[in-house]
Write a protein that holds these residues in place. Structure first.
Motif, mmCIF file in Angstrom:
data_model
loop_
_atom_site.group_PDB
_atom_site.id
_atom_site.type_symbol
_atom_site.label_atom_id
_atom_site.label_comp_id
_atom_site.label_asym_id
_atom_site.label_seq_id
_atom_site.Cartn_x
_atom_site.Cartn_y
_atom_site.Cartn_z
ATOM 1 N N GLY A 142 0.817 -1.200 0.000
ATOM 2 C CA GLY A 142 0.000 0.000 0.000
ATOM 3 C C GLY A 142 0.853 1.253 0.000
ATOM 4 N N GLY A 143 0.420 2.255 -0.767
ATOM 5 C CA GLY A 143 1.147 3.517 -0.812
ATOM 6 C C GLY A 143 2.084 3.658 -1.982
ATOM 7 N N LEU A 144 2.233 2.580 -2.800
ATOM 8 C CA LEU A 144 3.140 2.638 -3.943
ATOM 9 C C LEU A 144 2.564 3.415 -5.118
ATOM 10 C CD1 LEU A 144 4.837 -0.877 -4.301
ATOM 11 C CD2 LEU A 144 5.967 1.321 -4.050
ATOM 12 N N GLY A 145 1.264 3.624 -5.140
ATOM 13 C CA GLY A 145 0.647 4.352 -6.243
ATOM 14 C C GLY A 145 0.032 3.445 -7.292
ATOM 15 N N LYS A 146 -0.364 2.226 -6.900
ATOM 16 C CA LYS A 146 -0.920 1.264 -7.862
ATOM 17 C C LYS A 146 -2.192 1.790 -8.526
ATOM 18 C CE LYS A 146 -1.362 -1.911 -4.717
ATOM 19 N NZ LYS A 146 -0.820 -1.159 -3.572
ATOM 20 N N THR A 147 -3.110 2.297 -7.698
ATOM 21 C CA THR A 147 -4.384 2.786 -8.253
ATOM 22 C C THR A 147 -4.168 4.028 -9.101
ATOM 23 O OG1 THR A 147 -5.620 1.855 -6.389
ATOM 24 C CG2 THR A 147 -6.686 3.612 -7.641
ATOM 25 N N THR A 148 -3.239 4.882 -8.688
ATOM 26 C CA THR A 148 -2.943 6.087 -9.476
ATOM 27 C C THR A 148 -2.432 5.702 -10.865
ATOM 28 O OG1 THR A 148 -2.417 7.346 -7.493
ATOM 29 C CG2 THR A 148 -1.568 8.190 -9.576
ATOM 30 N N ILE A 149 -1.548 4.720 -10.931
ATOM 31 C CA ILE A 149 -1.034 4.258 -12.227
ATOM 32 C C ILE A 149 -2.162 3.644 -13.053
ATOM 33 C CG2 ILE A 149 0.497 2.566 -13.322
ATOM 34 C CD1 ILE A 149 2.423 3.020 -10.951
ATOM 35 N N ALA A 150 -3.011 2.853 -12.400
ATOM 36 C CA ALA A 150 -4.138 2.242 -13.122
ATOM 37 C C ALA A 150 -5.046 3.307 -13.714
ATOM 38 C CB ALA A 150 -4.914 1.320 -12.183
ATOM 39 N N ARG A 151 -5.290 4.378 -12.960
ATOM 40 C CA ARG A 151 -6.135 5.457 -13.487
ATOM 41 C C ARG A 151 -5.487 6.141 -14.673
ATOM 42 N NH1 ARG A 151 -7.494 7.368 -7.660
ATOM 43 N NH2 ARG A 151 -9.444 6.304 -7.238
ATOM 44 N N LYS A 152 -4.176 6.346 -14.613
ATOM 45 C CA LYS A 152 -3.477 6.956 -15.738
ATOM 46 C C LYS A 152 -3.628 6.095 -16.997
ATOM 47 C CE LYS A 152 -1.581 10.714 -14.073
ATOM 48 N NZ LYS A 152 -1.812 12.051 -14.660
ATOM 49 N N LEU A 153 -3.553 4.782 -16.816
ATOM 50 C CA LEU A 153 -3.730 3.885 -17.952
ATOM 51 C C LEU A 153 -5.169 3.908 -18.444
ATOM 52 C CD1 LEU A 153 -1.696 0.846 -16.578
ATOM 53 C CD2 LEU A 153 -0.969 2.433 -18.366
ATOM 54 N N TYR A 154 -6.106 3.956 -17.519
ATOM 55 C CA TYR A 154 -7.537 3.892 -17.846
ATOM 56 C C TYR A 154 -7.977 5.061 -18.724
ATOM 57 C CZ TYR A 154 -12.515 2.950 -16.842
ATOM 58 O OH TYR A 154 -13.850 2.659 -16.927
ATOM 59 N N ILE A 155 -7.391 6.241 -18.483
ATOM 60 C CA ILE A 155 -7.796 7.415 -19.269
ATOM 61 C C ILE A 155 -6.785 7.767 -20.363
ATOM 62 C CG2 ILE A 155 -9.039 8.372 -17.301
ATOM 63 C CD1 ILE A 155 -6.744 10.404 -16.996
ATOM 64 N N HIS A 156 -5.765 6.946 -20.539
ATOM 65 C CA HIS A 156 -4.731 7.242 -21.537
ATOM 66 C C HIS A 156 -5.338 7.288 -22.935
ATOM 67 C CE1 HIS A 156 -1.030 6.909 -23.921
ATOM 68 N NE2 HIS A 156 -0.373 7.294 -22.815
ATOM 69 N N ARG A 157 -4.895 8.237 -23.715
ATOM 70 C CA ARG A 157 -5.489 8.456 -25.031
ATOM 71 C C ARG A 157 -5.399 7.224 -25.918
ATOM 72 N NH1 ARG A 157 -2.550 13.058 -27.255
ATOM 73 N NH2 ARG A 157 -3.741 14.183 -25.662
ATOM 74 N N ASP A 158 -4.239 6.552 -25.945
ATOM 75 C CA ASP A 158 -4.081 5.377 -26.803
ATOM 76 C C ASP A 158 -4.966 4.221 -26.340
ATOM 77 O OD1 ASP A 158 -2.262 6.820 -28.228
ATOM 78 O OD2 ASP A 158 -0.496 5.926 -27.283
ATOM 79 N N VAL A 159 -5.118 4.079 -25.039
ATOM 80 C CA VAL A 159 -5.980 3.025 -24.494
ATOM 81 C C VAL A 159 -7.438 3.309 -24.846
ATOM 82 C CG1 VAL A 159 -6.813 1.950 -22.356
ATOM 83 C CG2 VAL A 159 -4.372 2.470 -22.635
ATOM 84 N N ARG A 160 -7.835 4.569 -24.759
ATOM 85 C CA ARG A 160 -9.218 4.944 -25.065
ATOM 86 C C ARG A 160 -9.546 4.726 -26.539
ATOM 87 N NH1 ARG A 160 -13.242 5.582 -21.246
ATOM 88 N NH2 ARG A 160 -12.038 5.274 -19.359
ATOM 89 N N ARG A 161 -8.544 4.912 -27.392
ATOM 90 C CA ARG A 161 -8.779 4.681 -28.820
ATOM 91 C C ARG A 161 -8.876 3.194 -29.140
ATOM 92 N NH1 ARG A 161 -3.790 8.464 -30.805
ATOM 93 N NH2 ARG A 161 -4.610 10.498 -30.199
ATOM 94 N N HIS A 162 -8.161 2.395 -28.380
ATOM 95 C CA HIS A 162 -8.049 0.968 -28.710
ATOM 96 C C HIS A 162 -9.286 0.162 -28.313
ATOM 97 C CE1 HIS A 162 -6.051 -2.882 -29.442
ATOM 98 N NE2 HIS A 162 -6.526 -3.286 -28.258
ATOM 99 N N PHE A 163 -9.804 0.419 -27.096
ATOM 100 C CA PHE A 163 -10.914 -0.390 -26.591
ATOM 101 C C PHE A 163 -12.260 0.263 -26.899
ATOM 102 C CE2 PHE A 163 -7.318 -1.722 -23.969
ATOM 103 C CZ PHE A 163 -7.438 -3.107 -24.010
ATOM 104 N N ASP A 164 -13.297 -0.577 -26.980
ATOM 105 C CA ASP A 164 -14.654 -0.102 -27.262
ATOM 106 C C ASP A 164 -15.486 0.075 -25.997
ATOM 107 O OD1 ASP A 164 -14.170 -0.266 -30.057
ATOM 108 O OD2 ASP A 164 -14.502 -2.426 -29.943
ATOM 109 N N GLY A 165 -15.139 -0.628 -24.934
ATOM 110 C CA GLY A 165 -15.892 -0.546 -23.683
ATOM 111 C C GLY A 165 -14.948 -0.496 -22.498
#
Length: 856
Positions: free
Chosen positions: A196-219
């Motif tokens: 806990g405290g390493l920033g796992k969820t913060t990194i996941a959120r960055k990936l979740y809203i990343h422009r390339d990720v948003r273009r790639h997936f449909d849902g």
């Protein structure tokens, strides 16, 4: 924390002495004497609170003072309740009832006076031990406490607002993880693991809203599992995000149907599902059948975060595992700078930190072991310190605190820094923090409601705004639970799972129920002194409140009563009117057929939340609640006596679901302190001029207002220009020409049949403050033009079911503030123009800077 309890007790006594001076005949001298004793003791508590972790004797002394203060407040509140009951009995024509109440009043006066004298003697004994424990008197020099605390709170609000933006040290890691996510030949499951405290969820959120990720997936779907979770809720939540058009159908599905539907949708379209904070392999075993275990289909993937590497390997032995590293010394200092000096670093390009402060800062950040959460918390502490002496004080205190041998290692560093930050809080904000222990894990808390809880119990006067919801980090919640137990602040009774417990003298209780609960969870003999009671019901048996009826009147000291999710077709128990000290009453998400007439007895009520799921009959007594500040009415309700009266509520600040068909518009003139109004006009427009007059009146305090109109016709262009929702108006002329001139319009939704024309134009300088725009079901709309300079603050755009719209307007490329674009139920050709299939789609250049694009 004892300082907080004593201070709030003093304020309670002072307020009641001022507001209800006539009540104190017979005990005034005792109350005033103990008031003086508490005021003297409060000056010692600041020093004692800071020492209690290091000295068990001091900890015990503080506990004794806290409990004595609670006991004093208990007796004062019981005394006032008896006086109120006696005053009401005097208007009765029943002689025996008058006599009975008079005798009870005399007995209560004698008993309270005697008990307060005993407590005063007890406090005198406690005071004699001050020198033994080396506790000294501390007072706050300089600026007033209230002003200083308000400034600190404001600064911390602004700090918390930018947590996600200050991202340090993981840029290359993000690129690597994005590559794994969008490569359909690579791992089906990508796991981020670590302490806990390493920033796992913060990194996941960055990936979740990343422009390339948003273009790639449909849902896209995000769910948080944690230690306490409900399988059905999780499956429904994921499905609703992946196929929102089937929300109603999903909510009615059985578990096995949810599993199959979720499995199938991930085979039909390319989905990214984030499973955040999963703790056990058992939890995954329960969810596993809902996720395809092959790379066939549309290339759906799972992004998982967990503290346990074994859990990540269990989910997918061949999946990609990533453990965030700790920050380097240079990265740690860079992150601390951003947190401790956010405004200065943004506003002054060449801002320089005092060299001595930098030395201290680097030493302190070194104690955080490179863990982002610990550094963020330390930065939140230092943001309120502006001089070298301030930093020296923090440096000295944190070194002393962390050197006490509480533990070793990186995880302990996070825990210790969090605990130190808690001890640095002003006394009333410690109570505000501990109040989070009343809410379930991962519970999304409405900021507006949280403030109202604080207002009811902690006496916070005013807080800064800026956010709608909040949720505790799991480590922060662990600290909150630990401190709440140490301070005997609250008790959680979870009938769904094993719960933690504290002593029976706790003043707050949270009860979690479900349909399996058959026994009564709270003994009134043990909890007659509680201040707050939260009941979270999920399909709870109907007989629960029936059993509770006979106990309600025992909880005479209750200030907060929150009944969520009760499905009871009968009347709310009449005993609710006996809770004379109630400040906050909520029946949100519950179902009641009728509310009792006794509701009008709640003369101290500040918040009344009646936003229930079904139509309810409300007695015409709300106007009697002269201290009411926040009123949330149901969307549908009945009154047996004409329109619901709201006159007399001169302190009201929030009024939600005011309907002209159910309430009298003339009553608004008496609401001189109203700041937020959500109103609706149905069927007839007769009251529209008066609503317009009230909203437009420049001398009132109104800050936020919204008006919903559902009528087949509109009278004039002037009336039309004030509409926020234009449901079924069938306009054939472009409404934007009128609406874009409204200088304060922040949200606009145009639903189906609102506008039946083919062309829409947004001109330069139009919609100067519009943040949110939704075009929903405009079936005839073909072309839409946006000129450069229009909608300069637009943040979110939703386009759904506009089947004939040919393309996005070219001028959207000038709206650089746009953060989210949702395109739903549009023709494939329209969506293909926005996709990046073998290169960019024809319209992608218009939205290439938008970080979050969702095509459903």
């Amino acid at each position: 924390m004892a300082e907080a309890v004593v201070s709030i007790t003093l304020e309670t006594i002072r307020n009641l002495l001022v507001e209800e001076a006539k009540f104190y005949f017979g005990v005034r001298s005792e109350v005033q004497a103990i008031q003086q004793e508490l005021q003297r003791m409060r000056s010692f508590l600041k020093d004692a609170d800071s020492k209690q972790d290091a000295d068990e004797r001091v900890h015990n002394w503080v506990s004794q003072v806290r409990e004595a203060a609670y006991d004093i407040e208990d007796n004062v509140l019981v005394f006032v309740a008896a006086k109120v009951a006696s005053r009401r009995s005097r208007i009765s024509r029943n002689v025996f009832r008058k006599m009975d109440c008079y005798i009870k009043e005399m007995v209560t006066t004698y008993r309270v006076g005697s008990q307060i004298s005993d407590i005063k003697s007890r406090i005198s004994g406690i005071t004699t031990s001050l020198q033994t424990y080396g506790i000294r008197s501390i007072t706050d020099p300089g600026e007033g406490t209230a002003m200083r605390n308000a400034r600190i709170f404001d600064l911390r609000r602004s700090y918390s607002h930018v947590v996600e933006e200050d991202f340090v040290g993981f840029e290359e890691d993000i690129k690597m993880l994005v590559a794994h996510l969008i490569d359909e030949q690579k791992d089906r499951v990508i796991s981020i693991y670590g302490m806990g405290g390493l920033g796992k969820t913060t990194i996941a959120r960055k990936l979740y809203i990343h422009r390339d990720v948003r273009r790639h997936f449909d849902g896209f779907a995000w769910t948080c599992i944690s230690q306490q979770w409900d399988k059905k809720d999780v499956l429904q939540g994921i499905l609703i995000k992946l196929i929102p058009e089937k929300r109603g159908e999903i909510l009615g599905m059985r578990d096995e149907e949810l599993v199959k539907q979720l499995h199938d949708v991930q085979l039909k379209k390319k989905c990214l599902v984030v499973v955040d904070d999963i703790w056990s392999g058992q939890a995954w075993e329960s969810l596993k059948p809902a996720f395809p275990n092959t790379r066939t289909g549309e290339g759906s993937k799972i992004l998982l975060t967990t503290r346990n590497k074994e859990v990540a390997s269990f989910v997918d032995p061949s999946g990609f595992l990533y453990e965030p590293r700790c920050l380097s010394n240079e990265e740690s200092w860079g992150l601390l700078r951003k947190k401790a000096f956010p405004r200065r670093e943004d506003d002054i390009a060449e801002f320089k930190i005092d060299p001595d402060m930098e030395i201290l800062g680097k030493e302190m950040v070194g104690r955080c072991c490179g863990l982002p959460l610990a550094i963020i918390v330390l930065g939140g502490l230092l943001i309120t310190k502006h001089t070298l002496r301030d930093w020296q004080m923090v440096h000295e205190n944190i070194n002393w605190y962390l050197a006490k041998g509480r533990g070793h290692g990186q995880q302990q560093a996070v825990t210790d820094v969090l605990a130190f930050s808690y001890h640095d809080l002003p006394y009333q904000f410690k109570q505000c923090f501990l109040y989070f222990a009343n809410f379930p894990e991962d519970f999304e808390i409405e900021a507006e409601k949280l403030y109202q809880f604080w207002l009811a119990e902690v006496n916070v006067k005013e807080t800064a705004g800026g956010f709608k919801n909040c949720c505790l980090h799991d480590l922060m919640r662990d600290l909150c639970i630990t401190k709440a137990k140490e301070e005997n602040f609250t008790r959680v009774i979870d009938f769904r799972r094993e719960s933690y417990a504290s002593s029976n003298t706790t003043r707050r209780v949270s009860v979690y129920l479900d349909h399996n609960v058959t026994n009564y969870p709270v003994s009134c003999n043990e909890y007659h002194h509680i201040r707050s009671a939260f009941f979270y019901a999920s399909d709870c048996k109907r007989d629960f409140l029936q059993r509770m009826k006979s106990h309600l009147s025992s909880f005479k000291l209750l200030r907060v009563l929150d009944l969520q999710g009760f499905h009871c077709p009968e009347e709310l128990p009449k005993a609710i009117g006996d809770l004379i000290h109630l400040r906050y009453l909520s029946l949100s998400y519950s179902k009641f057929k009728k509310l009792p007439l006794s509701l009008g007895k709640l003369i101290y009520l500040q918040t009344l939340d009646l936003e229930m799921d079904t139509e309810v009959e409300i007695p015409n007594v709300i106007w009697k609640m002269e201290r009411l500040k926040h009123l949330y009415l149901p969307v549908k309700f009945l009154t047996g006596d004409g329109k619901l009266r709201l006159d007399g509520l001169s302190e009201l600040e929030t009024l939600v679901n005011f309907s002209t068909s159910l309430c009298d518009v003339k009553d608004l003139d008496g609401l001189i302190n109203l700041r937020k109004l959500r109103a609706a006009i149905n069927d007839k427009l007769d009251d529209l001029p008066n609503i317009i007059k009230y909203i437009s009146f420049t001398q009132n305090h109104l800050r936020r207002s919204s008006l919903s109109i559902s009528c087949p016709q509109f009278c004039s262009d002037a009336e039309l220009s004030l509409l926020r929702t234009l449901l079924a108006s069938a306009l054939d002329e472009d409404p934007m020409a009128t609406l874009e001139k409204l200088p304060k319009l922040s949200s606009l939704t145009l639903y189906e049949s609102t506008y039946v024309g083919e062309k829409m134009v947004c001109l330069t300088k139009g919609f100067p403050r519009l943040l949110y725009l939704k075009l929903w079901g405009l079936s005839n709309l073909k072309t839409w033009r946006i000129d450069e300079g229009a909608m300069p603050k637009l943040s979110r755009l939703v386009i759904a079911g506009c089947d004939k719209l040919e393309m996005l307007p070219d001028g959207l490329k000038f709206v650089t503030t746009l953060q989210k674009l949702n395109v739903r139920w549009m023709p494939d050709g329209f969506k293909d123009r926005l996709r990046t299939l073998d290169g960019e789609g024809e319209d992608f250049y218009k939205v290439r800077l938008v970080p979050d694009i969702k095509l459903d």
